[in-house]
Design a protein around this motif. Structure first.
Motif, PDB file in Angstrom:
ATOM      1  N   TYR A  77       0.828  -1.225   0.000  1.00 47.58           N
ATOM      2  CA  TYR A  77       0.000   0.000   0.000  1.00 47.58           C
ATOM      3  C   TYR A  77       0.860   1.271   0.000  1.00 47.58           C
ATOM      4  N   ALA A  78       2.135   1.134  -0.383  1.00 47.47           N
ATOM      5  CA  ALA A  78       3.017   2.311  -0.379  1.00 47.47           C
ATOM      6  C   ALA A  78       2.555   3.324  -1.418  1.00 47.47           C
ATOM      7  N   GLN A  79       2.810   4.570  -1.108  1.00 48.09           N
ATOM      8  CA  GLN A  79       2.473   5.684  -2.002  1.00 48.09           C
ATOM      9  C   GLN A  79       3.218   5.536  -3.332  1.00 48.09           C
ATOM     10  N   ASP A  80       4.463   5.018  -3.260  1.00 49.11           N
ATOM     11  CA  ASP A  80       5.305   4.904  -4.444  1.00 49.11           C
ATOM     12  C   ASP A  80       5.474   3.441  -4.877  1.00 49.11           C
ATOM     13  N   SER A  81       4.458   2.623  -4.626  1.00 47.23           N
ATOM     14  CA  SER A  81       4.552   1.208  -5.017  1.00 47.23           C
ATOM     15  C   SER A  81       4.502   1.100  -6.545  1.00 47.23           C
ATOM     16  N   ASN A  82       4.868  -0.051  -7.061  1.00 45.37           N
ATOM     17  CA  ASN A  82       4.763  -0.259  -8.497  1.00 45.37           C
ATOM     18  C   ASN A  82       4.486  -1.736  -8.754  1.00 45.37           C
ATOM     19  N   PRO A  83       4.055  -2.097  -9.972  1.00 41.19           N
ATOM     20  CA  PRO A  83       3.599  -3.474 -10.203  1.00 41.19           C
ATOM     21  C   PRO A  83       4.673  -4.536  -9.947  1.00 41.19           C
TER      22      PRO A  83
END
Ligand SMILES: NC(=O)C1=CN([C@@H]2O[C@H](COP(=O)(O)OP(=O)(O)OC[C@H]3O[C@@H](n4cnc5c(N)ncnc54)[C@H](O)[C@@H]3O)[C@@H](O)[C@H]2O)C=CC1
Ligand SMILES: O=C(O)/C=C\C(=O)CC(=O)O
Length: 355
Positions: free
Chosen positions: A180-186
């Motif tokens: 759920y990080a703001q800067d997450s990515n696939p």
């Protein structure tokens, strides 16, 4: 629609049972000649064997790594490295030993070969922690990222079952917050889910048979994935609470993560339903907070802060510290949410199931 930025860290990872035998080759590959071997006092015999196996490539041994890296210890290790003419450091151990290596790298620029023996994940991050006058500071610096990581599951076979379970849940916490990080990515999301699933499989198997090499390998694989997530994306409420409880109240690191995670996830669940679904799926459960709580409880890990050294009288101060300088979180928490954070800490203190 995808929309993200991802920075890949320059690191070499060597993974496999028995891969410690490649240590000399890996030191060579860094262009280094003399390694200072770092460890905790408890792991000195293991580190002595490693230093002996390096022969002339070993400059010496420093065996005083402790949790949270006191600046005095870092200074002594750095000074010893200088006196011995060491041009790299081998950090053999958990997050405390890797952390000491990072403190040396930060000031002296020595490259680190990390040989992790717990599941904390520090070896995959540019994050360092240092404690001065009882105050722990953390920061990020690319210089502290270990250049090479040797994951040898043989070495984690001696990690006591209790610490194996809590350290594994420490790793799960990195991946859970990464989802759920703001800067997450696939890509990080895939690694996070796979990392949680590997640890959820491995921990009960390790509890049943601590020497099970396949389970140890699975757990270390999970730790690598979860540590990579920690190194790539921002952490949130859970890590803030653990840094508060560990840093200001001196609670043991992996245990604190284990107790707090179900409650931090319960707080965040309404704001992060997709992440919760992925965490639950990886754990083979229906609800993410309940599945983490069950994983801990079912494998004999502590579930109450009161059982790991927290005092009831300190809960108010812990809530104050946690909300005073909050991290980004999918469900904002700050002074206005102080009452909810205090209630969360009370449940964690008592060992109740997550709300
Ligand atoms: N900067 C970062 O990215 C991260 C830093 N950390 C830091 O790492 C520290 C905690 O690290 P942990 O790995 O939880 O604990 P640790 O490194 O303090 O190890 C705990 C104990 O287990 C022993 N041990 C480790 N591996 C063993 C093995 N295979 N067999 C027998 N005994 C073994 C150690 O000697 C020590 O006595 C904290 O200071 C935390 O803040 C943790 C995660 C990430
Ligand atoms: O809390 C964690 O597991 C992750 C990061 C740290 O511990 C950073 C540090 O304090 O060294």
């Amino acid at each position: 629609m995808h929309d993200f930025i991802h920075t890949t860290h320059p690191q070499r990872v060597v993974f496999g049972a028995g891969s410690l035998r490649h240590l000399a080759r890996e030191i060579d590959a860094l262009g280094a000649k003399r390694a200072l071997v770092l460890c905790t006092p408890e792991q000195r015999p293991q580190a002595e064997r490693v230093a002996a196996s390096l022969g002339a490539q070993a400059a010496g041994l420093f065996d005083r790594a402790v949790m949270h890296v006191p600046v005095e210890t870092a200074r002594e290790a750095r000074e010893l490295a200088r006196r011995l003419g060491a041009d790299c450091a081998v950090a053999l151990g958990g997050g405390s030993t890797t952390g000491l290596g990072k403190a040396i790298a930060l000031e002296a620029g020595l490259p680190i070969v990390a040989v992790p023996t717990t599941y904390a994940g520090s070896e995959m991050t540019p994050i360092y922690g240092l404690t001065e006058n009882g105050l722990k500071k953390t920061g990020k610096d690319p210089r502290v990222l270990p250049r090479t990581v040797i994951y040898d599951p043989e070495l984690s076979r001696t990690l006591p079952v209790g610490l194996s379970v809590t350290s594994g849940i420490n790793a799960i916490a990195h991946a859970a917050e990464g989802l759920y990080a703001q800067d997450s990515n696939p890509v990080m999301d895939l690694m996070a889910e796979e990392g949680i699933a590997a640890l959820a499989r491995a921990l009960p198997a390790i509890r049943a048979q601590p020497g099970d090499l396949a389970a140890r390998s699975d757990a270390l694989y999970g730790a690598w994935l979860c540590g990579s997530v920690l190194g790539a994306v921002g952490m949130a409420l859970h890590h803030k609470l653990c840094h508060t409880l560990g840093g200001s109240f001196n609670l043991p690191h992996a245990e604190v993560h284990t107790v707090v995670l179900p409650h931090a996830l319960a707080f965040n669940a309404p704001a992060a339903p997709r992440a919760m679904a992925r965490i639950a799926r990886a754990l083979g459960g229906v609800s993410a907070p309940a599945a983490v709580y069950a994983l801990a409880r079912g494998n004999g890990a502590p579930v109450a802060l009161k059982d790991i050294g927290m005092r009831a009288a300190d809960l108010d101060r812990a809530a104050d510290i946690a909300v005073a300088n909050p991290y980004w979180n999918p469900r904002p928490f700050g002074p206005a949410e102080r009452g909810e954070i205090r209630a969360l800490l009370q449940r964690a203190f008592d060992g109740e199931p997550p709300a």
